[in-house]
Design a protein around this motif. Sequence first.
Motif, PDB file in Angstrom:
ATOM      1  N   MET A   1       0.806  -1.208   0.000  1.00  0.00           N
ATOM      2  CA  MET A   1       0.000   0.000   0.000  1.00  0.00           C
ATOM      3  C   MET A   1       0.844   1.264   0.000  1.00  0.00           C
ATOM      4  O   MET A   1       0.366   2.321  -0.336  1.00  0.00           O
ATOM      5  N   LEU A   2       2.104   1.109   0.385  1.00  0.00           N
ATOM      6  CA  LEU A   2       2.961   2.285   0.465  1.00  0.00           C
ATOM      7  C   LEU A   2       3.141   2.927  -0.908  1.00  0.00           C
ATOM      8  O   LEU A   2       3.003   4.138  -1.055  1.00  0.00           O
ATOM      9  N   PHE A   3       3.424   2.107  -1.925  1.00  0.00           N
ATOM     10  CA  PHE A   3       3.635   2.664  -3.255  1.00  0.00           C
ATOM     11  C   PHE A   3       2.353   3.255  -3.820  1.00  0.00           C
ATOM     12  O   PHE A   3       2.379   4.296  -4.469  1.00  0.00           O
ATOM     13  N   TYR A   4       1.239   2.591  -3.579  1.00  0.00           N
ATOM     14  CA  TYR A   4      -0.041   3.111  -4.038  1.00  0.00           C
ATOM     15  C   TYR A   4      -0.298   4.490  -3.429  1.00  0.00           C
ATOM     16  O   TYR A   4      -0.630   5.447  -4.129  1.00  0.00           O
ATOM     17  N   SER A   5      -0.111   4.601  -2.122  1.00  0.00           N
ATOM     18  CA  SER A   5      -0.324   5.887  -1.442  1.00  0.00           C
ATOM     19  C   SER A   5       0.633   6.950  -1.969  1.00  0.00           C
ATOM     20  O   SER A   5       0.255   8.107  -2.160  1.00  0.00           O
ATOM     21  N   PHE A   6       1.872   6.544  -2.216  1.00  0.00           N
ATOM     22  CA  PHE A   6       2.855   7.492  -2.726  1.00  0.00           C
ATOM     23  C   PHE A   6       2.465   7.998  -4.105  1.00  0.00           C
ATOM     24  O   PHE A   6       2.482   9.208  -4.362  1.00  0.00           O
ATOM     25  N   PHE A   7       2.108   7.085  -5.011  1.00  0.00           N
ATOM     26  CA  PHE A   7       1.757   7.512  -6.366  1.00  0.00           C
ATOM     27  C   PHE A   7       0.472   8.338  -6.390  1.00  0.00           C
ATOM     28  O   PHE A   7       0.307   9.187  -7.268  1.00  0.00           O
ATOM     29  N   LYS A   8      -0.430   8.134  -5.439  1.00  0.00           N
ATOM     30  CA  LYS A   8      -1.626   8.975  -5.364  1.00  0.00           C
ATOM     31  C   LYS A   8      -1.248  10.431  -5.114  1.00  0.00           C
ATOM     32  O   LYS A   8      -1.923  11.337  -5.579  1.00  0.00           O
ATOM     33  N   THR A   9      -0.142  10.663  -4.396  1.00  0.00           N
ATOM     34  CA  THR A   9       0.297  12.042  -4.145  1.00  0.00           C
ATOM     35  C   THR A   9       0.919  12.664  -5.393  1.00  0.00           C
ATOM     36  O   THR A   9       1.094  13.878  -5.438  1.00  0.00           O
ATOM     37  N   GLN A  10       1.248  11.848  -6.384  1.00  0.00           N
ATOM     38  CA  GLN A  10       1.891  12.342  -7.598  1.00  0.00           C
ATOM     39  C   GLN A  10       0.899  12.643  -8.727  1.00  0.00           C
ATOM     40  O   GLN A  10       1.312  13.032  -9.821  1.00  0.00           O
ATOM     41  N   VAL A  11      -0.383  12.457  -8.480  1.00  0.00           N
ATOM     42  CA  VAL A  11      -1.401  12.736  -9.502  1.00  0.00           C
ATOM     43  C   VAL A  11      -1.306  14.203  -9.913  1.00  0.00           C
ATOM     44  O   VAL A  11      -1.208  15.094  -9.069  1.00  0.00           O
ATOM     45  N   GLY A  12      -1.298  14.433 -11.222  1.00  0.00           N
ATOM     46  CA  GLY A  12      -1.170  15.788 -11.760  1.00  0.00           C
ATOM     47  C   GLY A  12       0.258  16.165 -12.099  1.00  0.00           C
ATOM     48  O   GLY A  12       0.494  17.213 -12.704  1.00  0.00           O
ATOM     49  N   GLN A  13       1.217  15.316 -11.745  1.00  0.00           N
ATOM     50  CA  GLN A  13       2.639  15.592 -11.999  1.00  0.00           C
ATOM     51  C   GLN A  13       3.097  14.900 -13.284  1.00  0.00           C
ATOM     52  O   GLN A  13       2.517  13.902 -13.713  1.00  0.00           O
ATOM     53  N   GLN A  14       4.160  15.426 -13.872  1.00  0.00           N
ATOM     54  CA  GLN A  14       4.782  14.819 -15.044  1.00  0.00           C
ATOM     55  C   GLN A  14       5.575  13.587 -14.611  1.00  0.00           C
ATOM     56  O   GLN A  14       6.350  13.659 -13.658  1.00  0.00           O
ATOM     57  N   VAL A  15       5.358  12.455 -15.290  1.00  0.00           N
ATOM     58  CA  VAL A  15       6.103  11.231 -15.017  1.00  0.00           C
ATOM     59  C   VAL A  15       6.529  10.607 -16.345  1.00  0.00           C
ATOM     60  O   VAL A  15       5.928  10.871 -17.388  1.00  0.00           O
ATOM     61  N   THR A  16       7.558   9.795 -16.281  1.00  0.00           N
ATOM     62  CA  THR A  16       7.961   8.986 -17.419  1.00  0.00           C
ATOM     63  C   THR A  16       7.871   7.539 -16.980  1.00  0.00           C
ATOM     64  O   THR A  16       8.476   7.144 -15.979  1.00  0.00           O
ATOM     65  N   VAL A  17       7.093   6.750 -17.715  1.00  0.00           N
ATOM     66  CA  VAL A  17       6.904   5.340 -17.398  1.00  0.00           C
ATOM     67  C   VAL A  17       7.622   4.523 -18.462  1.00  0.00           C
ATOM     68  O   VAL A  17       7.335   4.650 -19.647  1.00  0.00           O
ATOM     69  N   GLU A  18       8.574   3.701 -18.022  1.00  0.00           N
ATOM     70  CA  GLU A  18       9.280   2.803 -18.943  1.00  0.00           C
ATOM     71  C   GLU A  18       8.662   1.428 -18.800  1.00  0.00           C
ATOM     72  O   GLU A  18       8.539   0.893 -17.702  1.00  0.00           O
TER      73      GLU A  18
END
Length: 106
Positions: A1-18
């Motif tokens: 759940m830690l990663f899920y919670s972390f990525f929820k805080t990144q909504v709206g930000q620029q990311v690069t997914v490989e």
Amino acid sequence: MLFYSFFKTQVGQQVTVELKNDLAIKGTLESVDQFLNFKLKDIEVVDPERYPHMMSVKNCFIRGSVVRYVQLSPSTVDTALLQDAARREAQSTQQMQQAKPNVAPA
């Protein structure tokens, strides 16, 4: 759940997914779910010469199981908060394991 919670805080930000097939997609994180599936908007392919068929795509859904890496802007990551959350999750897991009664096999 830690990663899920972390990525929820990144909504709206620029990311690069490989992805595992070497395709790298840059875009704005629109949403993430508990399976770490990502929804990106306003995407662009990092290597358009290699993937010309992706040039017309503007939004995409990425299944979590095909993600290799997620690159984030360092300025959007609060490392102190992330370390604290990881520490708290590890402590709660440890406490739960200690609280389990030892049951002898029958």
